[in-house]
Design a protein around this motif. Sequence first.
Motif, PDB file in Angstrom:
ATOM      1  N   MET A 126       0.824  -1.205   0.000  1.00 57.76           N
ATOM      2  CA  MET A 126       0.000   0.000   0.000  1.00 57.76           C
ATOM      3  C   MET A 126       0.861   1.258   0.000  1.00 57.76           C
ATOM      4  N   THR A 127       1.957   1.227   0.754  1.00 60.05           N
ATOM      5  CA  THR A 127       2.850   2.388   0.790  1.00 60.05           C
ATOM      6  C   THR A 127       3.468   2.651  -0.574  1.00 60.05           C
ATOM      7  N   LEU A 128       3.895   1.582  -1.261  1.00 57.62           N
ATOM      8  CA  LEU A 128       4.459   1.734  -2.603  1.00 57.62           C
ATOM      9  C   LEU A 128       3.444   2.334  -3.563  1.00 57.62           C
ATOM     10  N   GLY A 129       2.203   1.858  -3.504  1.00 58.28           N
ATOM     11  CA  GLY A 129       1.175   2.404  -4.380  1.00 58.28           C
ATOM     12  C   GLY A 129       0.870   3.856  -4.097  1.00 58.28           C
ATOM     13  N   ILE A 130       0.801   4.219  -2.814  1.00 59.66           N
ATOM     14  CA  ILE A 130       0.505   5.607  -2.457  1.00 59.66           C
ATOM     15  C   ILE A 130       1.623   6.536  -2.909  1.00 59.66           C
ATOM     16  N   ILE A 131       2.885   6.141  -2.653  1.00 61.05           N
ATOM     17  CA  ILE A 131       4.020   6.986  -3.050  1.00 61.05           C
ATOM     18  C   ILE A 131       4.078   7.125  -4.571  1.00 61.05           C
ATOM     19  N   SER A 132       3.871   6.024  -5.284  1.00 61.20           N
ATOM     20  CA  SER A 132       3.926   6.069  -6.749  1.00 61.20           C
ATOM     21  C   SER A 132       2.881   7.013  -7.322  1.00 61.20           C
ATOM     22  N   ASN A 133       1.656   6.925  -6.816  1.00 60.89           N
ATOM     23  CA  ASN A 133       0.595   7.799  -7.324  1.00 60.89           C
ATOM     24  C   ASN A 133       0.836   9.255  -6.967  1.00 60.89           C
ATOM     25  N   ILE A 134       1.363   9.527  -5.782  1.00 65.79           N
ATOM     26  CA  ILE A 134       1.628  10.910  -5.392  1.00 65.79           C
ATOM     27  C   ILE A 134       2.724  11.512  -6.270  1.00 65.79           C
TER      28      ILE A 134
END
Length: 379
Positions: free
Chosen positions: A58-66
């Motif tokens: 989830m952290t990887l997805g959030i950082i990537s989208n931001i």
Amino acid sequence: MLALSHYNSSTSPLLPRFSNDSGGKVEARVTVEELSQQENFTLVQPTTSGVIVVVLSMTLGIISNIVALFILANAYSLQRRRSKATFLLFATSLVVTDFIGHVIPGALVLRLYLHGGVRPEDYNSSDGMCQFLGGSMVFFGLCPLFMGCAMAAERCLGVTKPLLHSSLVTKTRTKICLSVIWLAALGVALLPCFQLGSYAYQDPGTWCFIKVLSDTEGVDVVFVMLFSGLGLTSLAVALVCNTISGLTLVLARLRRQPGSHHSAKSHDIEMVVQLVGIMVTSCICWSPLLIFGLMSVIHSYTGSIGDDLSNYKTLMVMAVRLATWNQILDPWVYILLRRTVLRKIYLIAKCQVGLRGNIVGRWEPSSFQSSEKKEVDQV
């Protein structure tokens, strides 16, 4: 996020508490063994490693989208070409949708996972949380596919018919198109509220989706056919439009006169390359779920699933895990497939090819002949 650990256990939340002495442990073990003979509960135990995998994903997805959202917002503020601005508006909306679709279902799945999941006998008892989670997965699944199709069609029109594109495509119409896409996906997701399909917990009891494996009815088959049909049609239209755009740009590149400069074409190439990246990512991530879901509901409804039920459960879990990666990989299309990055990759590749050419040139037969001739002359 569905990075889940699947354990077969015989524990029951209704077991009484026992003391810590050896007698209590023996009694508890006997009780568990008796229950295991009666029913086979499949629960998800919140192990530390499983929680870490979910949180990191989830952290990887959030950082990537931001990061992708920041890049797109900065490019949109600096862009003056209307065609490029329209594309960036679509892309920004897609990243925002991916971000929300990554956080909301992921948080609900993580909550179910930490609470031990749902027991197999309760899979068909769909509560409010299951309805919301299933609807979220359908909505946030269709939105990226619809947007990718709309972006591919917009670019195909811009590349093949630029004058018609400039007169038809405006910022206002782009926003209307985005609103229609969101409403269409929401309308499909809300069909079970009108008894046109249903959502149910899926194995291993930590996520909800359209009912495809047990107690399926005709409306469930129609619902899955609608969901899979819309998704696969969007991928097919995007494939056709991107192919036409790519071939048009290649032909224009071949016909270009030496020494002429077309800065507009470089923007078109960048956008088409990004669209191809989006299309490939969507095909890899979503095609298994769309196809396996359709196969599962048809075999379940016709009663031909038989002993293959466990295999279909495994395929569905693998397919939905793969689909969640679409929201992680999509942002990297914009992060990596930009003109600045592509130019650096091109220059590095060109330097490598030039270096190899120089090395090969040193060992060409002509060089041997010239060196031998010099030695003969000297003698």
